[in-house]
Enzyme design. Structure first.
Site, PDB file in Angstrom:
ATOM      1  N   GLU A 262      25.103 -53.795 -24.022  1.00  0.00           N
ATOM      2  CA  GLU A 262      24.140 -53.759 -25.137  1.00  0.00           C
ATOM      3  C   GLU A 262      22.739 -53.450 -24.638  1.00  0.00           C
ATOM      4  OE1 GLU A 262      23.311 -53.786 -28.111  1.00  0.00           O
ATOM      5  OE2 GLU A 262      24.682 -54.903 -29.400  1.00  0.00           O
ATOM      6  N   ASP A 263      21.923 -52.909 -25.537  1.00  0.00           N
ATOM      7  CA  ASP A 263      20.524 -52.671 -25.192  1.00  0.00           C
ATOM      8  C   ASP A 263      19.706 -53.959 -25.231  1.00  0.00           C
ATOM      9  OD1 ASP A 263      20.797 -52.919 -27.954  1.00  0.00           O
ATOM     10  OD2 ASP A 263      19.656 -51.109 -28.453  1.00  0.00           O
TER      11      ASP A 263
ATOM     12  N   ASP B 296      18.728 -59.756 -29.887  1.00  0.00           N
ATOM     13  CA  ASP B 296      17.556 -60.171 -30.651  1.00  0.00           C
ATOM     14  C   ASP B 296      17.937 -61.451 -31.419  1.00  0.00           C
ATOM     15  OD1 ASP B 296      14.958 -59.728 -31.693  1.00  0.00           O
ATOM     16  OD2 ASP B 296      15.777 -58.726 -33.443  1.00  0.00           O
TER      17      ASP B 296
ATOM     18  N   PHE C 100       8.175 -55.905 -29.902  1.00  0.00           N
ATOM     19  CA  PHE C 100       9.078 -54.807 -30.255  1.00  0.00           C
ATOM     20  C   PHE C 100       8.999 -53.724 -29.187  1.00  0.00           C
ATOM     21  CE2 PHE C 100      10.775 -51.150 -32.387  1.00  0.00           C
ATOM     22  CZ  PHE C 100      11.863 -51.695 -33.045  1.00  0.00           C
TER      23      PHE C 100
ATOM     24  N   ARG D 183      13.849 -43.198 -27.720  1.00  0.00           N
ATOM     25  CA  ARG D 183      15.026 -43.669 -26.968  1.00  0.00           C
ATOM     26  C   ARG D 183      15.058 -43.081 -25.564  1.00  0.00           C
ATOM     27  NH1 ARG D 183      18.689 -46.200 -30.476  1.00  0.00           N
ATOM     28  NH2 ARG D 183      18.705 -45.447 -32.612  1.00  0.00           N
TER      29      ARG D 183
HETATM   30  P1  IMP Z   1      20.408 -58.529 -34.019  1.00  0.00           P
HETATM   31  O1  IMP Z   1      20.629 -59.205 -32.669  1.00  0.00           O
HETATM   32  O2  IMP Z   1      21.583 -58.624 -34.937  1.00  0.00           O
HETATM   33  O3  IMP Z   1      19.144 -59.041 -34.660  1.00  0.00           O
HETATM   34  O4  IMP Z   1      20.198 -56.981 -33.826  1.00  0.00           O
HETATM   35  C1  IMP Z   1      19.926 -56.452 -32.600  1.00  0.00           C
HETATM   36  C2  IMP Z   1      19.670 -54.961 -32.740  1.00  0.00           C
HETATM   37  O5  IMP Z   1      18.374 -54.744 -33.322  1.00  0.00           O
HETATM   38  C3  IMP Z   1      19.611 -54.334 -31.365  1.00  0.00           C
HETATM   39  O6  IMP Z   1      20.873 -53.875 -30.935  1.00  0.00           O
HETATM   40  C4  IMP Z   1      18.613 -53.210 -31.574  1.00  0.00           C
HETATM   41  O7  IMP Z   1      19.276 -52.058 -32.039  1.00  0.00           O
HETATM   42  C5  IMP Z   1      17.678 -53.737 -32.632  1.00  0.00           C
HETATM   43  N1  IMP Z   1      16.458 -54.316 -31.999  1.00  0.00           N
HETATM   44  C6  IMP Z   1      16.161 -55.610 -31.841  1.00  0.00           C
HETATM   45  N2  IMP Z   1      14.966 -55.776 -31.210  1.00  0.00           N
HETATM   46  C7  IMP Z   1      14.517 -54.530 -30.950  1.00  0.00           C
HETATM   47  C8  IMP Z   1      13.336 -54.017 -30.289  1.00  0.00           C
HETATM   48  O8  IMP Z   1      12.447 -54.733 -29.784  1.00  0.00           O
HETATM   49  N3  IMP Z   1      13.237 -52.663 -30.224  1.00  0.00           N
HETATM   50  C9  IMP Z   1      14.174 -51.820 -30.738  1.00  0.00           C
HETATM   51  N4  IMP Z   1      15.281 -52.250 -31.348  1.00  0.00           N
HETATM   52  C10 IMP Z   1      15.465 -53.595 -31.460  1.00  0.00           C
HETATM   53 MG    MG Z   2      21.830 -52.084 -30.406  1.00  0.00          MG
END
Ligand code: IMP
Ligand code: MG
Length: 176
Positions: free
Chosen positions: A97-98, A101, A151, A164
């Site tokens: 994963e990237d 969050d 962010f 990206r």
């Molecule tokens: P969550 O954990 O369900 O809230 O969603 C996570 C996704 O939100 C990640 O896989 C990213 O695609 C996107 N995301 C969360 N934080 C960031 C950020 O700081 N920059 C860019 N994308 C983010």
């Molecule tokens: Mg993602």
């Protein structure tokens, strides 16, 4: 309005840290074959850089998910837009994963993948933002960097689909 990018983690530092995590994975999975599962699109740069540094045999597969919810908050209910090509049954699976969050998307995704009966299922992320965590049932097995609640873009991460391709991790600053 102009956007400027402030460097948070430079290219050399990212590369050095990915090597360290790859070394750890090489030790942990010695003698096994690893099935890497990349979550598109954000995970793709990290998966490539990680995979290039792995010495254990690896297979690569991709899935794309979209989260129901508004633009700023994921609901945690995930729709699979593109599923994996290969079954996971009996395999050592590492999800790449990237960023983690809120943890909502990942928690849902891991439940789906567990249901496919892999031999093992672990999680590797480039970035972790623990201050934002809402759902905490996804254990992070490998993490390159823990970052503050900002962010970020680059290395696969986007702001409105842009940035990206940046080879470093940066913060978007709006001025003007
Ligand atoms: P969550 O954990 O369900 O809230 O969603 C996570 C996704 O939100 C990640 O896989 C990213 O695609 C996107 N995301 C969360 N934080 C960031 C950020 O700081 N920059 C860019 N994308 C983010
Ligand atoms: Mg993602």
């Amino acid at each position: 309005m102009n956007e400027k990018i402030r460097v948070m983690i430079g290219e050399d530092e990212v590369s050095k840290r990915i090597q360290e995590v790859a070394d750890q994975i090489n030790r942990d999975y010695e003698g096994r074959t690893l099935s890497l599962v990349c979550v598109l699109k954000g995970g793709v740069f990290f998966m490539c850089e990680l995979a290039k540094r792995l010495k254990v045999p690896v297979t690569l597969d991709f899935m794309s998910v979209s989260s129901y919810g508004d633009d700023t908050k994921s609901s945690g209910v995930v729709k699979i837009v593109k599923d994996l090509d290969q079954p996971l049954e009996g395999k050592d699976v590492l999800v790449v994963e990237d960023i983690i969050d809120s943890g909502r998307t990942l928690s849902y995704l891991l439940r789906i993948l567990k249901g496919r009966n892999p031999k093992s299922l672990k999680l590797c992320t480039l970035l972790d933002k623990p201050d934002r965590r809402v759902v905490d049932d996804a254990e992070v097995d490998y993490c390159c960097f823990v970052i503050p609640d900002e962010f970020v873009v680059g290395f696969g991460l986007d702001y409105m689909q842009l940035y990206r391709n940046l080879p470093y991790i940066g913060v978007v600053e709006l001025d003007g």
